[in-house]
Structures are given as C-alpha cells and as structure tokens.
Design a protein around this motif. Structure first.
Motif, PDB file in Angstrom:
ATOM      1  N   ARG A  55     -66.178   5.538 -56.283  1.00 55.52           N
ATOM      2  CA  ARG A  55     -66.911   4.870 -57.384  1.00 55.52           C
ATOM      3  C   ARG A  55     -65.937   4.754 -58.530  1.00 55.52           C
ATOM      4  N   PHE A  56     -65.612   3.513 -58.855  1.00 53.33           N
ATOM      5  CA  PHE A  56     -64.537   3.309 -59.814  1.00 53.33           C
ATOM      6  C   PHE A  56     -65.083   2.699 -61.095  1.00 53.33           C
ATOM      7  N   SER A  57     -64.532   3.167 -62.234  1.00 55.97           N
ATOM      8  CA  SER A  57     -64.953   2.577 -63.495  1.00 55.97           C
ATOM      9  C   SER A  57     -63.991   1.476 -63.918  1.00 55.97           C
ATOM     10  N   ASP A  58     -62.774   1.553 -63.436  1.00 56.01           N
ATOM     11  CA  ASP A  58     -61.757   0.563 -63.807  1.00 56.01           C
ATOM     12  C   ASP A  58     -60.600   0.652 -62.805  1.00 56.01           C
ATOM     13  N   LEU A 249     -64.633  -8.574 -53.443  1.00 54.90           N
ATOM     14  CA  LEU A 249     -65.246  -7.238 -53.444  1.00 54.90           C
ATOM     15  C   LEU A 249     -64.438  -6.281 -54.316  1.00 54.90           C
ATOM     16  N   ALA A 250     -63.129  -6.425 -54.319  1.00 53.43           N
ATOM     17  CA  ALA A 250     -62.278  -5.561 -55.151  1.00 53.43           C
ATOM     18  C   ALA A 250     -62.601  -5.749 -56.628  1.00 53.43           C
ATOM     19  N   SER A 251     -62.739  -7.000 -57.040  1.00 54.15           N
ATOM     20  CA  SER A 251     -62.888  -7.253 -58.478  1.00 54.15           C
ATOM     21  C   SER A 251     -64.237  -6.753 -58.999  1.00 54.15           C
ATOM     22  N   ASN A 255     -64.921  -3.196 -61.501  1.00 59.83           N
ATOM     23  CA  ASN A 255     -65.658  -3.537 -62.717  1.00 59.83           C
ATOM     24  C   ASN A 255     -65.100  -4.669 -63.556  1.00 59.83           C
ATOM     25  N   TYR A 256     -64.312  -5.575 -62.939  1.00 61.14           N
ATOM     26  CA  TYR A 256     -63.923  -6.757 -63.728  1.00 61.14           C
ATOM     27  C   TYR A 256     -65.128  -7.678 -63.867  1.00 61.14           C
ATOM     28  N   PHE A 257     -65.935  -7.705 -62.817  1.00 60.04           N
ATOM     29  CA  PHE A 257     -67.129  -8.538 -62.822  1.00 60.04           C
ATOM     30  C   PHE A 257     -68.309  -7.696 -62.367  1.00 60.04           C
ATOM     31  N   LYS A 258     -69.473  -7.989 -62.952  1.00 61.12           N
ATOM     32  CA  LYS A 258     -70.684  -7.251 -62.552  1.00 61.12           C
ATOM     33  C   LYS A 258     -71.065  -7.613 -61.126  1.00 61.12           C
ATOM     34  N   ARG A 259     -70.896  -8.897 -60.814  1.00 63.87           N
ATOM     35  CA  ARG A 259     -71.245  -9.356 -59.467  1.00 63.87           C
ATOM     36  C   ARG A 259     -70.258 -10.447 -59.035  1.00 63.87           C
ATOM     37  N   VAL A 260     -70.205 -10.672 -57.715  1.00 62.18           N
ATOM     38  CA  VAL A 260     -69.272 -11.671 -57.179  1.00 62.18           C
ATOM     39  C   VAL A 260     -69.517 -13.037 -57.841  1.00 62.18           C
ATOM     40  N   GLY A 261     -70.777 -13.297 -58.165  1.00 63.32           N
ATOM     41  CA  GLY A 261     -71.132 -14.585 -58.775  1.00 63.32           C
ATOM     42  C   GLY A 261     -70.481 -14.829 -60.129  1.00 63.32           C
ATOM     43  N   TYR A 284     -61.175   0.925 -49.603  1.00 63.71           N
ATOM     44  CA  TYR A 284     -61.740   1.428 -50.855  1.00 63.71           C
ATOM     45  C   TYR A 284     -62.809   0.513 -51.447  1.00 63.71           C
ATOM     46  N   PHE A 285     -62.771  -0.776 -51.078  1.00 57.80           N
ATOM     47  CA  PHE A 285     -63.607  -1.743 -51.786  1.00 57.80           C
ATOM     48  C   PHE A 285     -64.743  -2.314 -50.943  1.00 57.80           C
TER      49      PHE A 285
END
Ligand code: HPA
Ligand code: ZN
Length: 335
Positions: A55-58, A249-251, A255-261, A284-285
């Motif tokens: 679980r990653f924050s950044d 999925l990585a991004s 946490n760069y994006f809340k969702r893939v959308g 990992y992702f």
C-alpha cells in the motif's frame, strides 16, 4: 461489444511491453524463497505479509519496498530465475517484444558484481527468445537519486557488455533529481551507441520532460503524465512523434491519479501522441500488461479498433528494426 467479447482480443493480440522493471516483477513467493536460500533477513514471514505491505502513498514509499525486496536476489541463477519468470508470464500474455529495465546500482551498491546481474539477465533473455520466440532488449537504468559519478562508473562497467544492452534509462526518485544532473553520462552513453529513454513527468514537472528531450536527447518518455500541463510540449511530443510509455495500474497505485479514468490517455489520443500501455512493476502494482489493457478498456470503454490501435502503438514505439515491426504490425492488422 461486451467486455467479455473484447478480453480475448487483449489476451491474444501481439503487443510490446516497453516499460517494465525486472526488479518490479519479483513476486512475493520468489522474494521469500530467495531470501531464505540466501540468508537475507526480510521483515516478512509470509506471502500475505508481503502483499499487505503493498500500500503506497507515493513513489518513494513504493521504492522503499522495491529496493528492500530486491535484496533477496543475489547470484547469477537468481537473476536468471527472476527474468525468466517475467519472460514466461509476458509470453503467456502475447507480449512479442519486451524492452526491460534493470537497475545495476540497486545491486552493485550492495556488493553484487555488475557481471553477475547482466550474465543472469542475458542468459534468461537468450533462453526465453529460444523457448518462447519473444524478442527482448535490456535497458540499463540509472538511479537518479544517486550522484552522476555513480551512473558514470556503472556506464563504464557496462561497456564490455554493450552488445547485450540496447539503451540507458533514468528512474527512481524523480522530484529533486532533474535530468540536468545526468547530462554528461547520457552524452557519453549516446556516443557509445546506446539509445536513451528517461522516466520524466511521472512526479516531476513538464520541464523535466523538456530537458529529457532537449538535453538527454531521449527517444522515448516514460510515464510523461505532466506533459499535458504544457500545450507547447504536447504539440512538440505529438509533432515529433516521441513515444510515451504509460502505466495505468502503477500510476494509481502510487497515487498520481485516484482512478485510471483520471489518466490523460484520451488527451494523448486526441492530440495524436503515440503511447503504449505497460505494467511498470507488475508484482507490486496489481497486474501484468493484459490487466493494464483490461483496466484501460473498461475505464475508457474502448472499442476493438481502439484496442488494436494501442497494440499497434506499442510496436511502433519499440526499438525493434523496421522489418520486425512490419511483421508484427501485419499480424495485428489481421485482427
Ligand atoms: N518510477 C521511478 N522509479 C522506478 C519505477 C518507476 O515507475 N519503477 C521502478 N523504479
Ligand atoms: Zn518505471
């Protein structure tokens, strides 16, 4: 067409994966097994323990775990097993060309010889090409949070293995480590005949993408999400057809994006930017390349024609020669 109707296309269509770190393909089972074999202490006892830590924050919180996990990989055979597991999985997902990053400094800084790393990876690449017919290129990535002198020493060590390495890249902590820091080593690498790519605009600003292009003279941008903050840059990347490797999925995981959308994928399409879908660090992702295509297909409700376009983009963005590209594009066109 329904989702169910399009998933077989995703699974079966030939594609290239151009942004995957071999260290990021280390599955928890292998991490624990190799750590135990090599007598390496990890703060995890079970596969579940490892997965719970995912679980990653950044970006940094991911990198901390990524560098910890890779400590379990030590000898030439470990590198072989790590790479072979990825090549097997990628082939099963119809990846026909993989351009794979490895981070020599993540190994040499803990006392492992460059030769151990490259020999294990190369052995696996040769066997996988033989066994699965997958085409493979290795890209040596410099850790940008280390000084340029360390990258330069790595580059010099790599020279005797030049024929096994297609290019150089730049990864690890982006913010605060701009491309300018690596101008000399990239110049040297290009003079030695290596192709160049760089993670840029992942967490760093659009200016890092500009300097990767203008100063490091990269042929491809990894991630590049911040390109879309600068309309001149969008135009430049589009007009010059500089491919961008995106990792859905990585991004979201870092946490760069809340969702893939929220990814600028449609913006890339609308602006005529060539981009590919990739897994980055699949262990990992939460998924390999096909899981990433499926997430994109679902989120953006992509048609068969659009999926085919993405597979074509991946081939066009690769460093294969024109003949190999043409062959794979013809196969894709049968869809
Ligand atoms: N970004 C930066 N460094 C990395 C990554 C990434 O996506 N994966 C492994 N090292
Ligand atoms: Zn990456």
């Amino acid at each position: 067409m329904s989702d169910n109707g399009l998933f077989p296309i995703i699974a079966q269509i030939p594609k290239a994966e151009l942004h995957v770190h071999i260290e990021g393909t280390l599955e928890p089972e292998m991490m624990l097994h190799k750590a135990s074999k090599n007598g390496i202490a990890l703060p995890y006892k079970t596969v579940d323990d490892v997965r719970k830590a995912y679980r990653f924050s950044d970006l940094q919180s991911f990198l901390d775990l990524y560098y910890l996990g890779v400590n379990s990989i030590v000898d030439r055979n470990d590198y072989y097993d790590l790479a072979m597991a990825y090549f097997r999985k990628a082939s099963s997902q119809n990846v026909r060309r993989a351009e794979v990053f490895f981070d020599p400094q993540a190994h040499t800084r803990r006392g492992i010889d460059f030769s151990t790393v490259i020999n294990g990876l190369h052995d696996a690449a040769v066997d996988a090409q033989d066994r699965y017919g997958i085409s493979i290129g290795l890209i040596m990535s410099f850790l940008r949070d280390l000084p340029e002198e360390s990258a330069m020493r790595t580059m010099e060590e790599a020279l005797q293995y030049k024929k096994w390495i297609i290019g150089v890249g730049l990864d690890s902590k982006e913010l605060g480590n701009p491309p300018e820091k690596f101008a000399n080593v990239f110049k040297r690498a290009r003079n030695e005949g290596f192709l160049a790519v760089a993670h840029a605009g992942e967490e760093g600003p659009a200016e890092y993408v500009w300097s990767s292009i203008k100063l490091l003279k990269v042929s491809r941008i990894d991630h590049g999400y911040h390109i879309f903050e600068d309309s001149d840059l969008v135009r430049y990347v589009s007009v010059n057809q500089i491919p961008v490797t995106m990792c859905p999925l990585a991004s979201v995981s870092v946490n760069y994006f809340k969702r893939v959308g929220d990814m600028p994928l449609k913006k890339a399409l609308d602006n005529g930017i060539i981009f590919s879908i990739n897994s980055d660090d699949p262990s990992y992702f939460g998924g390999y390349i096909n899981e990433n295509y499926i997430a994109v297909r679902k989120t953006f409700n992509m048609s068969k024609t659009e999926l085919i376009k993405l597979a074509r983009f991946s081939i066009i963005s690769s460093f294969m020669n024109d003949h190999m590209k043409q062959k794979l594009l013809e196969e894709i066109d049968m869809w």
